[in-house]
Design an enzyme around this catalytic site. Structure first.
Site, PDB file in Angstrom:
ATOM      1  N   TYR A  60       0.863  -1.189   0.000  1.00 50.79           N
ATOM      2  CA  TYR A  60       0.000   0.000   0.000  1.00 50.79           C
ATOM      3  C   TYR A  60       0.889   1.226   0.000  1.00 50.79           C
ATOM      4  O   TYR A  60       1.838   1.301   0.797  1.00 50.79           O
ATOM      5  CB  TYR A  60      -0.924   0.018   1.219  1.00 50.79           C
ATOM      6  CG  TYR A  60      -2.301  -0.499   0.885  1.00 50.79           C
ATOM      7  CD1 TYR A  60      -3.051   0.109  -0.107  1.00 50.79           C
ATOM      8  CD2 TYR A  60      -2.842  -1.592   1.556  1.00 50.79           C
ATOM      9  CE1 TYR A  60      -4.308  -0.369  -0.441  1.00 50.79           C
ATOM     10  CE2 TYR A  60      -4.098  -2.073   1.227  1.00 50.79           C
ATOM     11  CZ  TYR A  60      -4.831  -1.459   0.225  1.00 50.79           C
ATOM     12  OH  TYR A  60      -6.066  -1.931  -0.109  1.00 50.79           O
ATOM     13  N   GLU A  62      -0.559   4.716  -0.444  1.00 55.31           N
ATOM     14  CA  GLU A  62      -1.390   5.920  -0.616  1.00 55.31           C
ATOM     15  C   GLU A  62      -0.572   7.171  -0.357  1.00 55.31           C
ATOM     16  O   GLU A  62       0.223   7.217   0.594  1.00 55.31           O
ATOM     17  CB  GLU A  62      -2.580   5.907   0.348  1.00 55.31           C
ATOM     18  CG  GLU A  62      -3.770   5.159  -0.219  1.00 55.31           C
ATOM     19  CD  GLU A  62      -4.084   3.928   0.583  1.00 55.31           C
ATOM     20  OE1 GLU A  62      -3.111   3.268   1.018  1.00 55.31           O
ATOM     21  OE2 GLU A  62      -5.271   3.643   0.772  1.00 55.31           O
ATOM     22  N   ASP A 208      -7.805  14.409 -24.351  1.00 53.45           N
ATOM     23  CA  ASP A 208      -7.693  12.992 -23.973  1.00 53.45           C
ATOM     24  C   ASP A 208      -6.942  12.295 -25.106  1.00 53.45           C
ATOM     25  O   ASP A 208      -7.495  12.041 -26.174  1.00 53.45           O
ATOM     26  CB  ASP A 208      -9.088  12.406 -23.785  1.00 53.45           C
ATOM     27  CG  ASP A 208      -9.052  10.944 -23.354  1.00 53.45           C
ATOM     28  OD1 ASP A 208      -7.998  10.294 -23.549  1.00 53.45           O
ATOM     29  OD2 ASP A 208     -10.062  10.447 -22.841  1.00 53.45           O
ATOM     30  N   THR A 234      -4.442   6.968 -21.695  1.00 55.26           N
ATOM     31  CA  THR A 234      -4.131   5.618 -21.229  1.00 55.26           C
ATOM     32  C   THR A 234      -2.660   5.375 -21.548  1.00 55.26           C
ATOM     33  O   THR A 234      -2.040   6.143 -22.297  1.00 55.26           O
ATOM     34  CB  THR A 234      -4.977   4.557 -21.964  1.00 55.26           C
ATOM     35  OG1 THR A 234      -4.817   4.749 -23.373  1.00 55.26           O
ATOM     36  CG2 THR A 234      -6.437   4.659 -21.590  1.00 55.26           C
ATOM     37  N   LYS A 237      -2.225   1.809 -25.206  1.00 53.44           N
ATOM     38  CA  LYS A 237      -2.656   1.724 -26.616  1.00 53.44           C
ATOM     39  C   LYS A 237      -1.421   1.955 -27.491  1.00 53.44           C
ATOM     40  O   LYS A 237      -0.556   1.083 -27.539  1.00 53.44           O
ATOM     41  CB  LYS A 237      -3.796   2.717 -26.870  1.00 53.44           C
ATOM     42  CG  LYS A 237      -5.050   2.371 -26.039  1.00 53.44           C
ATOM     43  CD  LYS A 237      -6.210   3.271 -26.364  1.00 53.44           C
ATOM     44  CE  LYS A 237      -7.468   2.869 -25.621  1.00 53.44           C
ATOM     45  NZ  LYS A 237      -7.707   3.634 -24.379  1.00 53.44           N
ATOM     46  N   ARG A 243      -1.627  -1.644 -18.912  1.00 58.21           N
ATOM     47  CA  ARG A 243      -2.972  -1.061 -18.893  1.00 58.21           C
ATOM     48  C   ARG A 243      -3.064  -0.058 -17.748  1.00 58.21           C
ATOM     49  O   ARG A 243      -2.862  -0.425 -16.591  1.00 58.21           O
ATOM     50  CB  ARG A 243      -3.975  -2.195 -18.703  1.00 58.21           C
ATOM     51  CG  ARG A 243      -5.434  -1.843 -18.760  1.00 58.21           C
ATOM     52  CD  ARG A 243      -6.258  -3.109 -18.936  1.00 58.21           C
ATOM     53  NE  ARG A 243      -5.948  -3.691 -20.233  1.00 58.21           N
ATOM     54  CZ  ARG A 243      -6.490  -3.295 -21.388  1.00 58.21           C
ATOM     55  NH1 ARG A 243      -7.393  -2.350 -21.402  1.00 58.21           N
ATOM     56  NH2 ARG A 243      -6.139  -3.856 -22.536  1.00 58.21           N
TER      57      ARG A 243
HETATM   58  N1  DSN Z   1     -12.318   0.899 -25.009  1.00 54.26           N
HETATM   59  C1  DSN Z   1     -11.364   1.834 -25.545  1.00 54.26           C
HETATM   60  C2  DSN Z   1     -11.327   1.780 -27.033  1.00 54.26           C
HETATM   61  O1  DSN Z   1     -11.463   0.702 -27.565  1.00 54.26           O
HETATM   62  O2  DSN Z   1     -11.133   2.793 -27.680  1.00 54.26           O
HETATM   63  C3  DSN Z   1     -11.572   3.203 -25.072  1.00 54.26           C
HETATM   64  O3  DSN Z   1     -11.590   3.197 -23.692  1.00 54.26           O
END
Ligand code: DSN
Length: 425
Positions: A60, A62, A208, A234, A237, A243
């Site tokens: 932990y 925090e 974003d 994120t 990707k 993730r």
């Molecule tokens: N689920 C993602 C996507 O496929 O673009 C976005 O969060």
């Protein structure tokens, strides 16, 4: 191959829990023998994968480096600080919070940092390529904030800045969101900032980058800095890390608010094993070969797009500038749906997602489109030539209406192509 990847950990799991072990190895086999065309997915390096599966999960922590609510955080401080420094260097900004568990969680904290419940926020709706955390009614964003949708130009299927500016003058939003889940074109962050600045008192610009973060980090897509006040993304990707989520800014006051709204505002203990893996991923992103990779993602997307057009498909907005394309299936066959295509293609070993196209007459679980992306195939080392082969395979399956014999033949071709471009060398 899997043994090299797991360094004996799979054997350990096999002895300890054969049931789970079998599922995990089946999934590894699925990934290595199929073509992954989901635009938001990728294959991490063994180093990123290993970092996730470490003893950093046991703690932990925090709080933030140097200010934790638990003892024993010396190495957690070190790894989080390293992740922060690397993220800042990567995106050329002053502040980074690496704790969001996901992109949606990053957006929760960003909304809380910049807006009060009931404030007006302008965003692109999910049906036109936006994200559910940007204002969908059933999401926190649509529940606690007043969402005003802006939309794409119906003819060009691109952002219409005159219409967005008009809406902003009319609704005087607190915040405008740009950055999307299914938009194949370059985003003009400067144009968005101009619109924000024209709102009396100034609207916040939130970008974003979830889909395009890798392209932005390498200069393959323009950066939201210095235009955006707050940037979320994120990390899994085009960034090809674990993730998770990330928030960036250049403003000390905004950065303080972000930190408070991530913890204790919306999260508890950070996932320190994931933060360690984010540090590894950002380290990879800073290497020159990652820029070469991102350029190839875009070159591959263009090649796949051109090949699909030759096979008779229409691409929304007429093509792609980034890693993804939205394929309108109706021109090839008016009866073809995204749902059928997704199912048939999966049986042939090609993994895609059905996706609504702008103004899609069909419902979201059926759709008239597919969203295709090239990050994962590019990770395998595929180039423009292979994109031509992939387009042929896609068309063989869809052109046959999912004929079982054709799908079985394509499945074998997919296995062959995957074997030529192995995931784990
Ligand atoms: N689920 C993602 C996507 O496929 O673009 C976005 O969060």
């Amino acid at each position: 191959m899997l043994d090299d990847l797991s360094n004996g950990l799979l054997e350990l799991l096999e002895q300890h829990d054969p049931e789970v072990s079998r599922i995990l190895t089946d999934e590894a086999t699925r990934q290595s023998t199929t073509l992954e065309l989901i635009a938001s997915e990728n294959h991490v390096s063994p180093a990123v994968m290993h970092a996730m599966g470490t003893w950093m999960t046991n703690k932990y922590a925090e709080g933030y480096p140097g200010k934790r609510y638990y003892g024993g955080c010396e190495f957690h401080d070190q790894v989080e600080e390293l992740a922060r420094q690397r993220a800042k260097k990567l995106f050329g900004c002053k502040f980074a919070n690496v704790q969001p568990h996901s992109g949606a969680n990053a957006n929760v904290a960003a909304f809380m940092a910049m807006c009060e419940p009931g404030d007006t926020i302008m965003s692109l709706p999910i049906k036109s390529g936006g994200h559910l955390s940007h204002g969908l009614k059933v999401n926190f964003s649509g529940t606690f904030y007043k969402i005003v949708d802006y939309d794409l130009d119906p003819k060009t299927e691109r952002l219409d800045f005159d219409a967005i500016a008009k809406l902003a003058r009319q609704h005087k939003p607190k915040m405008i969101i740009c950055g999307y889940s299914a938009y194949p074109r370059v985003i003009d962050f400067a144009a968005f900032r101009t619109i924000c600045d024209e709102v009396p008192g100034g609207a916040v610009l939130m970008a974003d980058l979830a889909h395009i973060a890798g392209l932005v980090a390498t200069g393959v897509h323009p950066s939201p800095f210095p235009h955006a006040h707050i940037v979320t993304t994120t990390t899994h990707k085009t960034l090809r890390g674990p993730r998770g989520g990330l928030i960036l800014s250049n403003d000390e006051e905004i950065a303080k608010k972000i930190d408070r709204k991530v913890f204790p505002g919306s999260q508890g203990g950070p996932l320190m094993h994931i933060i360690a893996a984010k540090a590894v991923g950002f380290g990879e992103n800073l290497r020159p070969e990652f820029k070469t990779y991102c350029k190839q993602i875009v070159a591959n997307a263009k090649a796949l797009a051109e090949a699909l057009v030759k096979h008779g498909y229409r691409l929304c907005s007429g093509g792609t500038d980034n890693h993804l394309m939205l394929v309108d299936l109706r021109q090839r066959d008016p009866n073809l749906t995204g749902a059928d295509a997704e199912k048939w293609l999966e049986s042939a070993g090609i993994i895609v997602n059905k996706n609504g196209i702008p103004n899609d007459p069909r419902p979201p679980m059926v759709t008239s489109g597919l969203r295709l992306g090239t990050p994962a195939l590019t990770t395998r080392g595929m180039k423009e030539k292979e994109m031509g082969l992939v387009a042929q395979m896609l068309d063989r399956v869809m052109g046959s209406n999912g004929d079982a014999k054709v799908c079985a033949e394509v499945r074998e071709d997919v296995r062959g192509l995957c074997a030529d471009f192995p995931l784990w060398h």
